[in-house]
Design an enzyme around this catalytic site. Structure first.
Site, short mmCIF file in Angstrom:
data_model
loop_
_atom_site.label_atom_id
_atom_site.label_comp_id
_atom_site.label_asym_id
_atom_site.label_seq_id
_atom_site.Cartn_x
_atom_site.Cartn_y
_atom_site.Cartn_z
N GLU A 11 -93.20 -35.88 25.09
CA GLU A 11 -92.83 -37.27 25.28
C GLU A 11 -91.41 -37.34 25.83
O GLU A 11 -90.54 -36.54 25.46
CB GLU A 11 -92.90 -38.03 23.95
CG GLU A 11 -94.24 -37.89 23.24
CD GLU A 11 -94.26 -38.53 21.85
OE1 GLU A 11 -93.50 -39.52 21.64
OE2 GLU A 11 -95.01 -38.05 20.98
N GLU A 18 -92.95 -49.42 23.31
CA GLU A 18 -93.26 -49.41 21.89
C GLU A 18 -92.09 -50.01 21.13
O GLU A 18 -90.93 -49.79 21.49
CB GLU A 18 -93.51 -47.97 21.40
CG GLU A 18 -93.76 -47.86 19.90
CD GLU A 18 -93.83 -46.42 19.41
OE1 GLU A 18 -94.00 -46.21 18.20
OE2 GLU A 18 -93.67 -45.50 20.25
#
Length: 395
Positions: free
Chosen positions: A201, A309
């Site tokens: 990520e 997010e």
């Protein structure tokens, strides 16, 4: 005073003093653990740079960096350069504004060293526990049923076989309501499910509960067992191998997009070269996740995700007002909403291709949403996303 009274007095003193002794012993034990962790993470630096944002960046000899404390990397031979860098063969148009990290104003690391953000005692004390420092304490990946306190506005690839991704994302400095919430924009390259899930990520985040400020920062993360203890942010544990002497993972960017004004972008490329997964930001090779860290990612990822997010702690029983991206909904479009553009994935022939059949995942569209952008333009596959959180439509 009789013996009975004297004994009772002694017992009372013992009751009063005993908790104090326990607290001191606990405090001393905690302090020892903190200092041990700091000594392990903060390697000897050739020079150190005091950044304008308050960070200290240690220029650590490349072979002494924290990554090599990992038991699987004790005999790791550092890969100084990848054997190839995926090239664009489509009508992709470069349009990335060069963004520099804040610490560059105060200096730069010499060749053969890597910039490591120094971990301070305060950083560790902000985490839930010493053991959980740098880790995600819950699963943090977009699902069809997002966890209660995580919300997403994410575009997903179809299931397949993926060996990397490339994209450009515009940079914003979202407002975060309370310190233990965060707002980020990132990519997830995923294989496996549940406790067998592997991820690499990378992206941008504002996370005061971790860094102690509201700065926009570059981050990397990885897990090899579905966030059940392996992996961490940046250099907070052994794993990610830094190669660049110019870009610090965890470092601040001061150049951010302005609403209806100048837009700044970050170009991100992740790809598999041999066993290792490389990260390039702009034109700079930042480093790689060694293949030894993973199990299922050795055969490539099965899905790639891009988007935003946030964490919603529902302070005072209300939905958070933490911004996702610019804090404006997707339909506001260019210069107002956040976006990812020129989404590409890398196939088994190491070729960059536009993903087909991408689809969105969102939680509460009245709080944060996502909208596919127009196709057939120099922006390729793209989307806008974001939102303000708490508003008249978001309870």
């Amino acid at each position: 005073m009789g013996m009975t009274g004297f004994t009772a007095a002694l017992m009372l003193i013992g009751v009063i003093i005993y908790p104090c002794v326990c607290v001191k012993e606990f405090s001393d034990h905690q302090e020892i653990k903190i200092q041990t962790l700091l000594k392990r993470l903060n390697k000897h630096a050739l020079i150190s740079v005091k950044s304008v944002d308050g960070d200290i960046i240690d220029c650590v000899p490349i072979h002494s960096q924290p990554a090599f404390d990992h038991p699987l990397l004790r005999n790791h031979t550092i890969q100084m350069r990848p054997s190839f860098i995926p090239e664009i063969t489509s009508t992709y148009t470069k349009k990335c504004t060069k963004a520099t990290q804040a610490w560059h104003k105060s200096g730069i690391c010499p060749e053969n060293t890597v910039p490591i953000r120094r971990i301070m005692k305060e950083d560790i004390l902000r985490s839930k526990s010493i053991e959980s420092f740098g880790k995600k304490t819950t699963s943090s990946i977009p699902e069809n049923d997002p966890s209660k306190d995580h919300e997403y506005a994410v575009m997903n690839s179809m299931q397949g076989k993926y060996f990397g991704t490339k994209f450009a994302v515009n940079m914003w400095k979202p407002e975060v309501q309370v310190p233990n919430e965060f707002s980020l924009a990132q990519t997830w390259l995923v294989s496996g499910v549940g406790t067998t899930r592997n991820t690499t990520e990378a992206g941008l985040q504002v996370y005061p509960g971790k860094y102690g400020d509201n700065n926009l920062r570059l981050f990397v993360f990885w897990t090899a067992n579905g966030y059940q203890g392996t992996g961490c942010y940046n250099n907070d544990c052994a794993g990610f191998v830094q190669r660049s002497n110019k870009i610090a993972v965890g470092g601040t960017y001061n150049t951010v997009s302005q609403y209806d004004g100048d837009q700044y972008e970050l170009s991100v490329l992740i790809w598999k070269d041999g066993e290792n997964w490389w990260l390039q930001i702009g034109e700079e090779l930042v480093g790689y996740w060694p293949g030894q860290l993973f199990n299922s990612l050795g055969n490539g990822g099965t899905i790639v995700q891009w988007g935003g997010e946030i964490v919603n702690k529902e302070t005072d029983g209300k939905h958070t007002g933490t911004d996702m991206g610019s804090g404006h909904f997707a339909e506001e479009g260019y210069k107002k909403a956040s976006y990812f553009r020129n989404l590409m994935t890398i196939d088994e022939t190491n070729t960059l291709r536009e993903p087909q059949g991408v689809y969105p995942t969102t939680g509460h569209d009245n709080c944060y949403n996502i909208k596919a952008g127009d196709g057939g333009t120099s922006w390729g596959v793209n989307f806008f996303y974001g939102g303000p959180g708490l508003n008249e439509r978001c309870p």
